[in-house]
Design an enzyme around this catalytic site. Sequence first.
Site, short mmCIF file in Angstrom:
data_model
loop_
_atom_site.label_atom_id
_atom_site.label_comp_id
_atom_site.label_asym_id
_atom_site.label_seq_id
_atom_site.Cartn_x
_atom_site.Cartn_y
_atom_site.Cartn_z
N THR A 1 -7.88 2.72 9.29
CA THR A 1 -8.61 2.77 10.53
C THR A 1 -9.92 2.54 11.51
OG1 THR A 1 -7.52 5.06 9.92
CG2 THR A 1 -8.74 5.15 11.92
N ASP B 1 0.71 -1.21 -0.01
CA ASP B 1 0.12 -0.15 -0.39
C ASP B 1 0.94 1.16 0.44
OD1 ASP B 1 -2.40 1.36 0.36
OD2 ASP B 1 -2.72 1.17 2.10
N GLY C 1 -7.48 7.90 7.35
CA GLY C 1 -7.26 8.38 8.62
C GLY C 1 -8.94 8.54 9.27
P1 13P Z 1 -8.29 4.82 6.09
O1 13P Z 1 -7.59 3.91 7.43
O2 13P Z 1 -8.57 6.01 6.01
O3 13P Z 1 -9.31 3.87 6.48
O4 13P Z 1 -7.38 4.50 4.83
C1 13P Z 1 -6.68 3.18 4.77
C2 13P Z 1 -6.01 3.89 3.17
O5 13P Z 1 -6.52 3.99 2.53
C3 13P Z 1 -4.99 3.02 2.78
O6 13P Z 1 -4.15 2.54 1.85
#
Ligand code: 13P
Length: 286
Positions: free
Chosen positions: A235, A82, A181
């Site tokens: 998150t 990622d 986040g």
């Molecule tokens: P969140 O932590 O906001 O769910 O985002 C995860 C994300 O997009 C990782 O690339």
Amino acid sequence: MYESMKGMLAKANAEGYAVMAINAVDLEMARGIITAAEQMNAPIIIDLLQDQIKRYFDCDILTQPIIKMAQAAHVPVAINLDHGHDIAHLKRCLHEGFSSVMCDASALSPEENAKVTRGIVELAQTYGASVEAEVGNMGCSVGADAHFTDDQMYTDPDVAIKFIQDTGVDCLAVSYGSTHGDYPEGYVPTFHFDIVEKIKASTGAPLVLHGGSGTGDENMRRSVEVGINKINVGTDYMIAQREFVAKTLAEDPGYNWPQLLQDSWAAGMEVVKRYIELSGSANKAF
Ligand code: 13P
């Protein structure tokens, strides 16, 4: 079974749903994600954020055990790097056996982003791996530079369309309202679904929603309707585990530590299962 994202996203695209990609940093978290997917009979992507694996468990340690879990799973499982913005590290991840990588050169100009990504697409093909890229910027609600996505950061559909055609990426992350986040209590982001609709109508390519936590059920459903085929959530999975640990230790400070680790990923699984349901990927393993 262990797969790249390519086949699973092509199926999701053809059948009109999204595959969930959940962030993990260790084996327990990866196991919780795979177990949740098995219980829902859904394909799943383990998203390993480059910055986090460099900080906690790097790819030479973490990759093989997760691949073994993926191979033993009863549903298709992909491992995706990622936000791979360090290209040398991204290449190491391919070498270690990642089935998928995100080449995040979105901070560069669109031309440079396309050039770097095109090179990674060619390299990934030699490993049989798939490639995700990003055009636009989703921002991040945590850290020193915290800011929500604003007008300057949305993906320009015309740039994205050309990018997909020029690079041959397997899927593209687009910015149309979400932010990485946690959001403040009660905050629901505003989404510009027309951005996704325009890119989809022109390219038919699988598109990706980042910052899925806190999107809200209706925005999530609409995202899938307009053409999102991969949804990233990190998150909310982590908050569920943290809250479980905090509550459990408040009630019983002497709780057995190995058992607490096991029980915390089980608590996170409920969140993963809810997102699988929302994304439409339940019972879509085959
Ligand atoms: P969140 O932590 O906001 O769910 O985002 C995860 C994300 O997009 C990782 O690339």
